[in-house]
Scaffold this motif. Structure first.
Motif, short mmCIF file in Angstrom:
data_model
loop_
_atom_site.label_atom_id
_atom_site.label_comp_id
_atom_site.label_asym_id
_atom_site.label_seq_id
_atom_site.Cartn_x
_atom_site.Cartn_y
_atom_site.Cartn_z
N ASP A 123 0.87 -1.18 0.00
CA ASP A 123 0.00 0.00 0.00
C ASP A 123 0.91 1.23 0.00
O ASP A 123 1.66 1.45 0.95
N TYR A 124 0.86 2.02 -1.07
CA TYR A 124 1.72 3.19 -1.19
C TYR A 124 1.03 4.42 -0.60
O TYR A 124 -0.11 4.73 -0.95
N ILE A 125 1.71 5.10 0.29
CA ILE A 125 1.13 6.21 1.04
C ILE A 125 2.05 7.43 1.00
O ILE A 125 3.27 7.29 0.84
N SER A 126 1.48 8.61 1.14
CA SER A 126 2.28 9.84 1.18
C SER A 126 2.45 10.36 2.59
O SER A 126 3.33 11.17 2.87
N GLU A 127 1.59 9.90 3.52
CA GLU A 127 1.70 10.28 4.92
C GLU A 127 1.64 9.03 5.80
O GLU A 127 0.97 8.06 5.46
N ARG A 128 2.33 9.10 6.91
CA ARG A 128 2.42 7.96 7.81
C ARG A 128 1.06 7.60 8.40
O ARG A 128 0.29 8.46 8.79
N LYS A 129 0.78 6.29 8.47
CA LYS A 129 -0.44 5.80 9.09
C LYS A 129 -0.17 5.40 10.54
O LYS A 129 0.95 5.01 10.89
N PHE A 154 4.01 -3.60 4.88
CA PHE A 154 3.22 -3.50 3.66
C PHE A 154 2.79 -2.06 3.34
O PHE A 154 1.86 -1.84 2.58
N TYR A 155 3.53 -1.11 3.91
CA TYR A 155 3.32 0.30 3.60
C TYR A 155 4.64 0.91 3.15
O TYR A 155 5.67 0.76 3.81
N LYS A 156 4.60 1.60 2.02
CA LYS A 156 5.79 2.30 1.53
C LYS A 156 5.39 3.66 0.97
O LYS A 156 4.24 3.88 0.60
N HIS A 157 6.35 4.55 0.92
CA HIS A 157 6.09 5.90 0.40
C HIS A 157 5.76 5.83 -1.08
O HIS A 157 6.24 4.95 -1.81
#
Length: 263
Positions: A123-129, A154-157
């Protein structure tokens, strides 16, 4: 077991620019296993940091927060895991450039209905979850720490979105991820890989695996694939290159069914 939400084939890009790397690739293809690295052996310096998992307070925890460092307890748990990174495409010029040292390598395709079925999409994200189990004090209770650390892989920028990455993450001390010969779908040889190296790689492959050669398509603005046993004829005739994952998958599925019918 086949996962209906996953591509039928996932790909692993690997460079071959040294004798040691050639030895590793031959070992991978011969022994049906692939190196299973720790998270801190991967190339993303922010690995795992996109999903905030704060352990219960302990003496000195503020030190890591104040200097923006990884929590040492979370790092300890992360080090118990191994991560196998794969891609949903073998047609990415960026991936060929970055992970095979400019087409001096190979891309291996694996069927996802066997050992690779546990792969999950990034899951590609721009802000930290923040962990869904974070309590009112800002911490994750001890019983949920391990599962949430697993989830953090499973989270990357969004800077990495071009990789179209899927991962297998396991809590293990194994050096290699093991699979069966029938999990191997195809091998794609980089356009800049020397012929003598290509011959070493393909000589002992199982009969169920298909070998292709990658070519830079200057006019199509794409990556071209063609069967390794065929040569490019520059006589004015049109060459039927494979230029997308769907077409490649369908061709490999046809071959797989044909081989199964012969057994």
């Amino acid at each position: 077991m086949e996962n209906p939400g996953m591509p039928k084939i996932l790909f692993k890009y690997l460079p071959i620019t040294t004798r040691e790397q050639l030895s590793f690739r031959l070992d991978t293809l011969k022994n049906n296993h692939i190196f299973f690295p720790n998270y801190n052996q991967l190339n993303d310096p922010l690995e795992g940091s996109g999903y905030d998992v704060e352990p219960s307070g302990y003496a000195g925890i503020s030190i890591f927060k104040n200097v923006d460092d990884e929590d040492h307890e979370i790092a300890r748990i992360r080090r118990q895991h191994k991560i196998l990174s794969l891609s949903g495409t073998c047609f990415s010029p960026s991936m060929w450039a970055h992970y095979t040292d400019n087409f001096h390598g190979i891309c291996i395709g694996y069927w996802t209905d066997g050992a690779f079925s546990e792969a999950k999409k990034i899951d590609y994200i721009s802000e930290r979850k923040v962990s869904e189990y974070t309590n009112e004090r800002g911490y994750v209770d001890e019983e949920n720490i391990k599962s949430e650390v697993y989830k953090s892989f499973f989270y990357k920028h969004t800077d990495w979105i071009y990789e179209n990455e899927y991962r297998i993450v396991q809590e293990t001390e194994k050096i290699f991820f093991e699979y069966k010969s029938e999990d191997l779908a195809c091998i794609i040889l980089g356009t800049n890989l020397e012929e003598i190296i290509c011959s070493f790689l393909v000589q002992d492959l199982p009969s169920n695996s298909r070998v292709y050669r990658a070519k830079i398509g200057y006019r199509s603005f794409k990556i071209d694939l063609y069967p390794f046993e065929e040569s490019i004829r520059r006589d004015g005739s049109t060459i039927q290159y494979i230029q997308d994952t769907t077409t490649l998958t369908n061709k490999l599925l046809e071959q797989k069914k044909s081989l199964a019918a012969c057994v």
